[in-house]
Motif scaffolding. Structure first.
Motif: not given
Length: 257
Positions: A20-24, A26-32, A37-40, A58-61
């Motif tokens: 989920a975090a990877e898809a988000l 890719v679509n909008g970048g880390f700051e967005s 959103q991730i939990t949903t 730590a999740l994005i890393q």
């Protein structure tokens, strides 16, 4: 008969959060990205994210490492093979194959995130977040160093600074294109509709990169040529020569109406 439990295992939960975090990302970048959103998207609660990763940083890393660790391991292994088997015959083109082919093969594979893999790479290498940039520069410093030394070896006429500039420029341009998304259409356009064979993709990639890396250094003749162009009478980029040097002072001191 009792129904089978649908409760996810910790490993499955962790994978869903990463996906989920990877898809988000890719679509909008880390700051967005937001934790909500991730939990949903993952169908989990905040406690699950905190349990497995501790924080958004730590999740994005973990997202980056999951994809980039195996990629860079394959890159280094391929470069080492070329160096061991070619010796002094190693060329810039061989180094580029070692850099690009592992990514092309992952993209053309059947993994769950293969289709968006090149888009992910483009996003990872262009995301403006200092957290993302610092992670890539620090975590993969040895890989970056290995390839830089290999390029130096095959392009001895370039100074360290010039080589660094050309690599940064060329890779930045490529990453920016990949970050735009719609990778399938990009590959079709990039290969002129001739298919997605890895040798064809590599040929097109290498032709652009080699042109940037092997372009002759500008000399006095080039400087003179462009100097003449900029001085053509009436050229719109030429600053007006008749503007008085003291005009800004006159404007600043003019009385208000």
């Amino acid at each position: 008969m009792p129904q089978a439990s649908t409760r996810l295992s910790p490993a499955d939960t962790k994978t869903r959060i990463l996906d989920a975090a990877e898809a988000l990302f890719v679509n909008g970048g880390f700051e967005s990205m937001s934790m909500r959103q991730i939990t949903t998207a993952a169908g989990v609660n905040l406690a699950a994210v905190n349990y497995h990763f501790g924080s958004k940083d730590a999740l994005i890393q973990a997202v980056l490492a999951r994809q980039l660790d195996p990629l860079n391991a394959q890159r280094v292994a391929m470069l080492e093979w070329f160096e061991a088997n070619l010796g002094d015959d190693l060329t810039c083109e061989h180094v580029l194959v070692a850099m690009f082919l592992p990514a092309v093969r992952i993209f053309r594979g059947d993994g769950p995130t293969a289709e968006r893999y090149l888009h992910f790479l483009g996003r990872a290498y262009t995301d403006p977040s200092s957290l993302v940039r610092d992670f890539i520069n620090n975590h993969y410093v040895e890989t970056l160093g290995r390839f830089f030394v290999a390029f130096q070896r095959t392009l001895p006429d370039l100074s360290r600074g010039e080589l660094g500039f050309r690599l940064h420029f060329a890779m930045g341009a490529l990453s920016g294109i990949l970050a735009g998304g719609n990778t399938q259409r990009l590959i079709r356009d990039f290969t002129r509709g001739e298919g997605d064979d890895e040798s064809l993709i590599l040929t097109r990639l290498a032709s652009l990169m080699v042109a940037a890396l092997k372009a002759p250094l500008p000399d006095a003749e080039h400087n003179t040529l462009f100097g003449h162009i900029l001085k053509i009478p009436g050229f719109p980029g030429q600053p007006p020569s008749s503007m008085p040097a003291t005009q800004p002072d006159r404007v600043a001191s003019s009385p208000s109406s």
